[in-house]
Design a protein around this motif. Structure first.
Motif, PDB file in Angstrom:
ATOM      1  N   GLU A 197     -12.256 -16.038 -24.902  1.00  0.00           N
ATOM      2  CA  GLU A 197     -10.977 -15.372 -24.672  1.00  0.00           C
ATOM      3  C   GLU A 197     -10.390 -14.974 -26.028  1.00  0.00           C
ATOM      4  OE1 GLU A 197      -6.975 -14.626 -24.548  1.00  0.00           O
ATOM      5  OE2 GLU A 197      -7.576 -16.571 -25.318  1.00  0.00           O
ATOM      6  N   TYR A 198      -9.882 -13.768 -26.115  1.00  0.00           N
ATOM      7  CA  TYR A 198      -9.502 -13.143 -27.389  1.00  0.00           C
ATOM      8  C   TYR A 198      -8.620 -14.028 -28.272  1.00  0.00           C
ATOM      9  CZ  TYR A 198      -8.377  -9.304 -30.572  1.00  0.00           C
ATOM     10  OH  TYR A 198      -8.255  -8.512 -31.686  1.00  0.00           O
ATOM     11  N   ASP A 199      -7.437 -14.390 -27.796  1.00  0.00           N
ATOM     12  CA  ASP A 199      -6.494 -15.117 -28.646  1.00  0.00           C
ATOM     13  C   ASP A 199      -7.024 -16.482 -29.059  1.00  0.00           C
ATOM     14  OD1 ASP A 199      -4.557 -13.081 -28.722  1.00  0.00           O
ATOM     15  OD2 ASP A 199      -3.666 -13.771 -26.847  1.00  0.00           O
ATOM     16  N   HIS A 200      -7.515 -17.234 -28.088  1.00  0.00           N
ATOM     17  CA  HIS A 200      -8.023 -18.569 -28.409  1.00  0.00           C
ATOM     18  C   HIS A 200      -9.178 -18.509 -29.406  1.00  0.00           C
ATOM     19  CE1 HIS A 200      -9.287 -22.712 -28.088  1.00  0.00           C
ATOM     20  NE2 HIS A 200     -10.518 -22.244 -27.951  1.00  0.00           N
ATOM     21  N   THR A 201     -10.135 -17.644 -29.132  1.00  0.00           N
ATOM     22  CA  THR A 201     -11.343 -17.585 -29.960  1.00  0.00           C
ATOM     23  C   THR A 201     -11.027 -17.133 -31.377  1.00  0.00           C
ATOM     24  OG1 THR A 201     -12.649 -17.140 -27.985  1.00  0.00           O
ATOM     25  CG2 THR A 201     -13.686 -16.634 -30.109  1.00  0.00           C
ATOM     26  N   LEU A 202     -10.221 -16.098 -31.518  1.00  0.00           N
ATOM     27  CA  LEU A 202      -9.881 -15.611 -32.850  1.00  0.00           C
ATOM     28  C   LEU A 202      -9.088 -16.657 -33.629  1.00  0.00           C
ATOM     29  CD1 LEU A 202     -10.264 -13.241 -34.734  1.00  0.00           C
ATOM     30  CD2 LEU A 202      -8.187 -12.240 -33.819  1.00  0.00           C
ATOM     31  N   ASN A 203      -8.115 -17.285 -32.992  1.00  0.00           N
ATOM     32  CA  ASN A 203      -7.331 -18.325 -33.665  1.00  0.00           C
ATOM     33  C   ASN A 203      -8.201 -19.528 -34.028  1.00  0.00           C
ATOM     34  OD1 ASN A 203      -4.886 -16.924 -33.615  1.00  0.00           O
ATOM     35  ND2 ASN A 203      -4.411 -17.663 -31.564  1.00  0.00           N
ATOM     36  N   ILE A 233     -15.525  -7.371 -31.938  1.00  0.00           N
ATOM     37  CA  ILE A 233     -15.430  -6.357 -30.896  1.00  0.00           C
ATOM     38  C   ILE A 233     -14.670  -6.953 -29.717  1.00  0.00           C
ATOM     39  CG2 ILE A 233     -17.685  -6.951 -29.911  1.00  0.00           C
ATOM     40  CD1 ILE A 233     -17.963  -3.954 -29.168  1.00  0.00           C
ATOM     41  N   ALA A 234     -13.776  -6.180 -29.149  1.00  0.00           N
ATOM     42  CA  ALA A 234     -12.985  -6.626 -28.002  1.00  0.00           C
ATOM     43  C   ALA A 234     -13.792  -6.404 -26.732  1.00  0.00           C
ATOM     44  CB  ALA A 234     -11.648  -5.888 -27.943  1.00  0.00           C
ATOM     45  N   ASP A 235     -14.786  -7.252 -26.539  1.00  0.00           N
ATOM     46  CA  ASP A 235     -15.684  -7.160 -25.393  1.00  0.00           C
ATOM     47  C   ASP A 235     -16.503  -8.446 -25.363  1.00  0.00           C
ATOM     48  OD1 ASP A 235     -17.096  -6.108 -23.211  1.00  0.00           O
ATOM     49  OD2 ASP A 235     -18.561  -5.118 -24.493  1.00  0.00           O
ATOM     50  N   ASP A 236     -16.965  -8.838 -24.199  1.00  0.00           N
ATOM     51  CA  ASP A 236     -17.835 -10.004 -24.091  1.00  0.00           C
ATOM     52  C   ASP A 236     -19.285  -9.540 -24.192  1.00  0.00           C
ATOM     53  OD1 ASP A 236     -19.230 -12.286 -23.580  1.00  0.00           O
ATOM     54  OD2 ASP A 236     -18.328 -12.678 -21.635  1.00  0.00           O
ATOM     55  N   ARG A 237     -19.850  -9.663 -25.372  1.00  0.00           N
ATOM     56  CA  ARG A 237     -21.234  -9.248 -25.603  1.00  0.00           C
ATOM     57  C   ARG A 237     -22.226 -10.385 -25.349  1.00  0.00           C
ATOM     58  NH1 ARG A 237     -21.560  -4.021 -25.469  1.00  0.00           N
ATOM     59  NH2 ARG A 237     -23.439  -4.138 -26.696  1.00  0.00           N
ATOM     60  N   ALA A 252     -15.314 -26.308 -26.279  1.00  0.00           N
ATOM     61  CA  ALA A 252     -15.917 -25.955 -24.995  1.00  0.00           C
ATOM     62  C   ALA A 252     -15.431 -24.611 -24.455  1.00  0.00           C
ATOM     63  CB  ALA A 252     -15.634 -27.056 -23.974  1.00  0.00           C
ATOM     64  N   GLN A 253     -14.366 -24.059 -25.023  1.00  0.00           N
ATOM     65  CA  GLN A 253     -13.827 -22.789 -24.527  1.00  0.00           C
ATOM     66  C   GLN A 253     -14.544 -21.572 -25.099  1.00  0.00           C
ATOM     67  OE1 GLN A 253      -9.504 -22.421 -24.197  1.00  0.00           O
ATOM     68  NE2 GLN A 253      -9.367 -24.565 -24.848  1.00  0.00           N
ATOM     69  N   VAL A 254     -15.438 -21.771 -26.065  1.00  0.00           N
ATOM     70  CA  VAL A 254     -16.166 -20.649 -26.653  1.00  0.00           C
ATOM     71  C   VAL A 254     -17.662 -20.862 -26.485  1.00  0.00           C
ATOM     72  CG1 VAL A 254     -14.343 -20.166 -28.333  1.00  0.00           C
ATOM     73  CG2 VAL A 254     -16.255 -21.626 -28.988  1.00  0.00           C
ATOM     74  N   LYS A 255     -18.380 -19.752 -26.486  1.00  0.00           N
ATOM     75  CA  LYS A 255     -19.845 -19.794 -26.472  1.00  0.00           C
ATOM     76  C   LYS A 255     -20.299 -19.424 -27.878  1.00  0.00           C
ATOM     77  CE  LYS A 255     -19.221 -17.243 -22.799  1.00  0.00           C
ATOM     78  NZ  LYS A 255     -19.333 -16.166 -21.873  1.00  0.00           N
TER      79      LYS A 255
END
Length: 87
Positions: free
Chosen positions: A48-54, A77-81, A32-35
């Motif tokens: 969120e960068y760390d959570h999503t990448l991990n 990319i380090a941005d919310d696209r 639920a923390q990622v789209k």
């Protein structure tokens, strides 16, 4: 910091490759923390960068442990696209 990941999975020599791909996409959608947005060419994951990448890396590892031969292609990319899909 937010991150956007565009990724594709190519299970090698798998007769049920569509099953493996959909299982991976559904695993991504379970957090639920990622789209997650999927289309016919790739899947995009936003959060969120760390959570999503991990999280994505852990799911990729699961695929490698179960399928074995699988190729992942990623663009990060380090941005919310995700806002591109909100219109």
């Amino acid at each position: 910091m937010q991150i956007s990941i565009d990724l594709s999975l190519y299970p090698l020599a798998q007769k049920a490759y569509k099953t493996e791909i959909w299982a991976f996409i559904n695993a991504l959608k379970a957090d639920a923390q990622v789209k997650v947005v999927s289309n016919g060419m790739s899947t995009q994951v936003f959060g969120e960068y760390d959570h999503t990448l991990n999280f994505v890396m852990a799911e990729m590892k699961k695929v490698h442990q179960t399928v074995g031969g699988a190729v992942f292609i990623l663009k990060i990319i380090a941005d919310d696209r995700f806002r591109e899909y909100e219109n």
